[in-house]
Design an enzyme around this catalytic site. Structure first.
Site, PDB file in Angstrom:
ATOM      1  N   TRP A  13      24.389 -24.873  43.635  1.00  0.00           N
ATOM      2  CA  TRP A  13      23.984 -24.939  42.230  1.00  0.00           C
ATOM      3  C   TRP A  13      23.604 -23.561  41.673  1.00  0.00           C
ATOM      4  O   TRP A  13      22.537 -23.380  41.082  1.00  0.00           O
ATOM      5  CB  TRP A  13      22.822 -25.910  42.070  1.00  0.00           C
ATOM      6  N   TYR A  53      37.630 -28.695  45.720  1.00  0.00           N
ATOM      7  CA  TYR A  53      36.852 -27.460  45.791  1.00  0.00           C
ATOM      8  C   TYR A  53      36.147 -27.352  47.150  1.00  0.00           C
ATOM      9  O   TYR A  53      36.263 -26.331  47.840  1.00  0.00           O
ATOM     10  CB  TYR A  53      35.838 -27.404  44.656  1.00  0.00           C
ATOM     11  N   THR A  69      36.136 -21.444  41.456  1.00  0.00           N
ATOM     12  CA  THR A  69      34.855 -22.158  41.416  1.00  0.00           C
ATOM     13  C   THR A  69      34.803 -23.329  40.438  1.00  0.00           C
ATOM     14  O   THR A  69      33.785 -24.015  40.367  1.00  0.00           O
ATOM     15  CB  THR A  69      33.717 -21.184  41.063  1.00  0.00           C
ATOM     16  N   ASP A  96      43.641  -8.146  43.559  1.00  0.00           N
ATOM     17  CA  ASP A  96      43.993  -9.565  43.576  1.00  0.00           C
ATOM     18  C   ASP A  96      44.136  -9.996  45.037  1.00  0.00           C
ATOM     19  O   ASP A  96      45.076  -9.601  45.718  1.00  0.00           O
ATOM     20  CB  ASP A  96      45.306  -9.777  42.819  1.00  0.00           C
ATOM     21  N   ALA A 114      36.424 -16.269  44.237  1.00  0.00           N
ATOM     22  CA  ALA A 114      36.640 -17.679  44.580  1.00  0.00           C
ATOM     23  C   ALA A 114      37.155 -18.437  43.367  1.00  0.00           C
ATOM     24  O   ALA A 114      36.980 -18.002  42.222  1.00  0.00           O
ATOM     25  CB  ALA A 114      35.340 -18.324  45.058  1.00  0.00           C
ATOM     26  N   GLY A 169      32.729 -11.948  38.232  1.00  0.00           N
ATOM     27  CA  GLY A 169      32.110 -13.263  38.133  1.00  0.00           C
ATOM     28  C   GLY A 169      30.592 -13.196  38.148  1.00  0.00           C
ATOM     29  O   GLY A 169      29.994 -12.118  38.256  1.00  0.00           O
TER      30      GLY A 169
END
Length: 280
Positions: free
Chosen positions: A151, A126, A63, A37, A61, A10
């Protein structure tokens, strides 16, 4: 020192991989969801016991804030249940867990920056799943650092920064909201901050808020990107955009604690956007 970084496929995981090049004396292992995993609890436990890491930086995560409203079970599995299992494994093996959380644990009804002591009240799935993950960690182990951030952006993957740059290059008119205020945070800065803590041995366990300094609306963030890159596409204020997940209208994080404890520099968000644009 053996360091595991989960979620290495990610945005933030890739930023940690880039930042790790500055620390050749640290022994990093980067795993993606294909390699490890976290929802496979027995597999994770066996792996942690075998490898005996000193530190685990958990970037794995769920997201997608919008999709979490539709895939609640998956969001809770990845952001809470898997985190609880990982925290228990870390406790069992003597590994310090460094975990990334979110400003979305707050409801946005304040008009001044949120501190670590402020009451949480997430407005969406979330945020609720990430908050539960925090609580599970605190129940399972004392050897943790939780960093709430906000952010996140970089040149990597799908995020607001890349979306604005892409649309601007295509000459599209941009309709951006001013109804939310927070702080854009360069994911490279967060990764560098955490690795510097590790490298200098300043690991003080606890819950911290980290973002770049200052505050902005999404409109402000977009305007800054356009100004720095010299784009002349039209930017329009639009607060009619409807989303499935409710967002906090104000989620600026107070960084006093993290600055006092670690005494490391934090850039203003405008400086960091400029730095990234110059890099690209």
């Amino acid at each position: 020192m053996k360091i595991l970084v989960t979620g290495a496929g990610g945005q933030l995981g890739k930023c940690f991989k880039e930042a790790s090049l500055k620390y050749p004396d640290l022994n990093f292992t980067f795993t993606t969801s294909d390699d490890l995993d976290l929802s496979q609890f027995a597999v994770v436990g066996a792996y942690m016991r075998r490898e005996k890491f000193d530190i685990c930086i958990n970037c794995a995560a769920y997201t997608n804030v919008e999709q979490a409203e539709k895939e609640q079970e998956m969001a809770y599995l990845l952001n809470a249940e898997s985190v609880r299992n990982l925290a228990r494994d870390c406790e069992e093996t003597g590994c310090t867990l460094i975990h990334i959380s979110t400003d979305y644990v707050f409801n946005g009804k304040k008009d001044s920056p949120y501190s670590e002591e402020d009451a949480t009240d997430p407005l969406n799935v979330y945020g609720a799943s990430k908050l539960l993950g925090e609580q599970y960690i605190q129940e399972a182990t004392n050897r943790y650092l939780i960093f709430r951030t906000s952010w996140l952006y970089s040149e990597i993957g799908k995020n607001f920064f890349n979306t604005i740059r892409s649309k601007a290059r295509a000459g599209e008119t941009l309709n951006i909201t001013t109804s939310q205020k927070g702080t854009p945070t360069n994911a490279h800065d967060l990764a560098a901050f955490i690795l510097e803590i590790i490298a200098t041995g300043k690991i003080n366990f606890g819950l911290y808020h980290y973002s770049n300094l200052g505050e902005a609306t999404w409109f402000d963030f977009a305007k800054e990107i356009l100004d720095i890159t010299g784009s002349d596409v039209e930017l329009i204020e639009n607060n009619d955009y409807q989303t499935l997940a409710v967002r906090p209208s104000y989620s600026v994080l107070n960084k006093e604690k993290v600055q006092q404890v670690f005494n490391l520099p934090i850039l203003h968000w405008k400086e960091s956007v400029k730095k990234l644009c110059q890099k690209l």
